[in-house]
Design a protein around this motif. Structure first.
Motif, PDB file in Angstrom:
ATOM      1  N   GLN A  83      -7.527   9.229  -7.142  1.00 16.70           N
ATOM      2  CA  GLN A  83      -7.202  10.456  -6.936  1.00 16.70           C
ATOM      3  C   GLN A  83      -8.161  11.175  -5.832  1.00 16.70           C
ATOM      4  OE1 GLN A  83      -4.415  11.749  -8.814  1.00 16.70           O
ATOM      5  NE2 GLN A  83      -4.454   9.400  -9.273  1.00 16.70           N
ATOM      6  N   GLY A  84      -7.263  12.160  -5.144  1.00 16.44           N
ATOM      7  CA  GLY A  84      -7.743  12.968  -4.213  1.00 16.44           C
ATOM      8  C   GLY A  84      -6.937  13.121  -3.045  1.00 16.44           C
ATOM      9  N   GLU A  85      -7.567  13.388  -1.762  1.00 17.20           N
ATOM     10  CA  GLU A  85      -6.749  13.546  -0.694  1.00 17.20           C
ATOM     11  C   GLU A  85      -6.383  12.383   0.016  1.00 17.20           C
ATOM     12  OE1 GLU A  85      -8.600  16.437   1.929  1.00 17.20           O
ATOM     13  OE2 GLU A  85     -10.369  15.099   1.859  1.00 17.20           O
ATOM     14  N   ARG A 124     -14.923   7.157   7.980  1.00 22.96           N
ATOM     15  CA  ARG A 124     -15.340   8.239   7.583  1.00 22.96           C
ATOM     16  C   ARG A 124     -14.725   8.405   6.232  1.00 22.96           C
ATOM     17  NH1 ARG A 124     -13.717  13.055   5.993  1.00 22.96           N
ATOM     18  NH2 ARG A 124     -11.700  12.891   7.069  1.00 22.96           N
ATOM     19  N   ILE A 125     -13.440   8.022   6.003  1.00 20.65           N
ATOM     20  CA  ILE A 125     -12.595   8.103   4.966  1.00 20.65           C
ATOM     21  C   ILE A 125     -12.857   6.884   4.002  1.00 20.65           C
ATOM     22  CG2 ILE A 125     -10.266   7.538   4.181  1.00 20.65           C
ATOM     23  CD1 ILE A 125      -9.163   9.017   6.633  1.00 20.65           C
ATOM     24  N   LEU A 126     -13.265   5.802   4.652  1.00 26.95           N
ATOM     25  CA  LEU A 126     -13.848   4.621   3.919  1.00 26.95           C
ATOM     26  C   LEU A 126     -15.149   4.934   3.137  1.00 26.95           C
ATOM     27  CD1 LEU A 126     -12.735   1.555   3.333  1.00 26.95           C
ATOM     28  CD2 LEU A 126     -14.478   1.102   5.259  1.00 26.95           C
ATOM     29  N   THR A 127     -16.128   5.598   3.630  1.00 24.09           N
ATOM     30  CA  THR A 127     -17.128   5.685   3.076  1.00 24.09           C
ATOM     31  C   THR A 127     -17.184   7.016   2.132  1.00 24.09           C
ATOM     32  OG1 THR A 127     -17.715   7.282   4.859  1.00 24.09           O
ATOM     33  CG2 THR A 127     -18.555   5.187   5.133  1.00 24.09           C
ATOM     34  N   ILE A 146       0.931  -1.195  -0.118  1.00 24.24           N
ATOM     35  CA  ILE A 146      -0.045  -0.116  -0.067  1.00 24.24           C
ATOM     36  C   ILE A 146       0.792   1.229   0.154  1.00 24.24           C
ATOM     37  CG2 ILE A 146      -1.688   1.277   1.244  1.00 24.24           C
ATOM     38  CD1 ILE A 146      -2.876  -1.369   2.272  1.00 24.24           C
ATOM     39  N   ALA A 147       2.024   1.268   0.832  1.00 21.16           N
ATOM     40  CA  ALA A 147       2.678   2.471   0.894  1.00 21.16           C
ATOM     41  C   ALA A 147       3.526   2.590  -0.493  1.00 21.16           C
ATOM     42  CB  ALA A 147       3.741   2.218   1.960  1.00 21.16           C
ATOM     43  N   ALA A 148       3.974   1.689  -1.105  1.00 15.24           N
ATOM     44  CA  ALA A 148       4.792   1.682  -2.368  1.00 15.24           C
ATOM     45  C   ALA A 148       3.839   2.071  -3.607  1.00 15.24           C
ATOM     46  CB  ALA A 148       5.218   0.235  -2.538  1.00 15.24           C
ATOM     47  N   VAL A 208      -5.372   5.336   0.386  1.00 15.82           N
ATOM     48  CA  VAL A 208      -6.358   4.612   1.178  1.00 15.82           C
ATOM     49  C   VAL A 208      -7.350   4.158  -0.094  1.00 15.82           C
ATOM     50  CG1 VAL A 208      -8.323   4.544   2.446  1.00 15.82           C
ATOM     51  CG2 VAL A 208      -6.397   6.048   3.253  1.00 15.82           C
ATOM     52  N   PHE A 209      -7.649   4.908  -1.045  1.00 21.67           N
ATOM     53  CA  PHE A 209      -8.537   4.819  -2.308  1.00 21.67           C
ATOM     54  C   PHE A 209      -8.176   3.512  -3.108  1.00 21.67           C
ATOM     55  CE2 PHE A 209     -10.777   9.159  -2.003  1.00 21.67           C
ATOM     56  CZ  PHE A 209     -11.539   8.558  -0.896  1.00 21.67           C
ATOM     57  N   TYR A 210      -6.677   3.675  -3.463  1.00 19.13           N
ATOM     58  CA  TYR A 210      -5.853   2.715  -4.179  1.00 19.13           C
ATOM     59  C   TYR A 210      -5.998   1.503  -3.264  1.00 19.13           C
ATOM     60  CZ  TYR A 210      -2.718   0.884  -7.694  1.00 19.13           C
ATOM     61  OH  TYR A 210      -2.295   0.102  -8.596  1.00 19.13           O
TER      62      TYR A 210
END
Length: 340
Positions: free
Chosen positions: A268-270, A129-132, A29-31, A274-276
């Motif tokens: 894409q986004g802030e 919250r971020i997940l949703t 995930i970090a990579a 997480v989204f990836y």
């Protein structure tokens, strides 16, 4: 597993495997996040094939290199346990050296900073919250369907190629030896896969993802016809079989580039890392579920009808490709090269 009635070293080893797997997933995930933060979109497209190549090299080195190293030590008189211990110690030292190298050499992207975090909420509340946020997108159903069904056919096919090549001709296979399959699928196929990914990244860099989406869908799925031919013609020529597998793998590598770039676009986004990661998880589900059923389907249908079934299951891939919306400029190199 830790409660199994066995020796302590087995339980400790299983626990260490769990820690290694968790660390590997976290590093993945970090990579991926670092890749997206450190490169702009055209660069991500240009180097996505390169990233795939080094991923494959790492896979080959870990699955083959470590085994070869341990085997050579055993041939020189080391006991099995000692040979593997030395092999893993060398691997650990190598990764420590890489860690130090990366610490001092890798750049620190400007975008690499903490995302907004509400300190007034608990960690779990903020996490959900971020997940949703990902699942609140208006086109989320299309996105999820694309992640799940773009490779629906390939998820089934990839698990049955090696058995098809190995199985006796009386059982519908091609009756190749393990060495021949290792060379065809494990060497030539992997090289073709890497070249397909490299070429896919290059063309997206030149013309953008939207321009190349449909060619990639076609080039990824149409070579599945090769296995229909192989299962019916049952050729004896090793060169012909090798060429057929290489063509199919090149198409898969080429078409998979579109899938990866779409995942990057969606992320894409802030909270892009997480989204990836969410997209990667859905992608894994889309590979795992069809693959689980592929062996049973093949046993029910036989190889000839199974590969026809694979052709039918490419239809969802075409459908989801028609539904996704992509910016025509996404992935394209927008920097004009200076004239010479």
């Amino acid at each position: 597993a830790l409660t199994l009635p066995t020796h302590d070293f087995v339980r400790y080893t299983l626990a260490m495997f769990w820690i290694m797997a968790f660390s590997s997933a976290t590093h993945d995930i970090a990579a991926d996040g670092f890749y997206m933060l450190g490169l702009d979109t055209p660069q991500q497209a240009a180097f996505i094939g390169v990233r795939t190549i080094f991923y494959r090299i790492a896979t080959i080195a870990s699955k083959g290199g470590l085994v070869i190293g341990a085997g050579l030590l055993q041939e020189h008189g080391y006991p099995v346990a000692s040979a593997w211990s030395i092999t893993f110690i060398i691997a650990a030292a190598f990764f420590m050296a890489l860690c130090l190298y990366h610490f001092f050499v890798l750049p620190y992207p400007i975008a690499d900073k903490s995302a907004p975090f509400n300190k007034g909420k608990s960690f779990l509340a903020e996490y959900f919250r971020i997940l949703t946020l990902f699942f609140r997108r208006k086109d989320i159903l299309i996105i999820i369907c694309f992640f799940l069904f773009y490779r629906f056919a390939e998820a089934q096919l990839v698990k049955m190629v090696a058995p098809f090549l190995l199985d006796a001709r009386i059982s519908g296979g091609l009756g190749l030896t393990t060495t021949e399959v290792g060379f065809i699928y494990g060497t030539v196929g992997v090289v073709a896969l890497m070249l397909g990914g490299l070429f896919g990244g290059y063309v997206i860099y030149k013309k953008g993802l939207k321009f190349w989406l449909w060619p990639m869908v076609l080039i990824m799925h149409l070579p599945d016809l090769i296995f229909v031919y192989l299962s019916h013609a049952m050729p004896q020529s090793l060169w012909l079989i090798c060429s057929a597998v290489a063509l199919e793998q090149f198409g898969y590598g080429f078409g998979f580039t579109a899938y990866t770039m779409y995942m990057i676009m969606v992320a894409q986004g802030e909270y892009k890392t997480v989204f990836y990661a969410i997209g990667t998880g859905i992608m894994a589900l889309g590979m795992m579920m069809p693959a689980m059923a592929s062996g049973w389907i093949q046993e029910m249908l036989g190889y000839k009808n199974f590969f026809i079934w694979i052709l039918i299951t490419t239809i969802p891939g075409f459908v989801v490709a028609a539904l996704v919306k992509i910016d025509p400029e996404y992935g394209k190199n927008y920097k004009k090269e200076p004239r010479r």
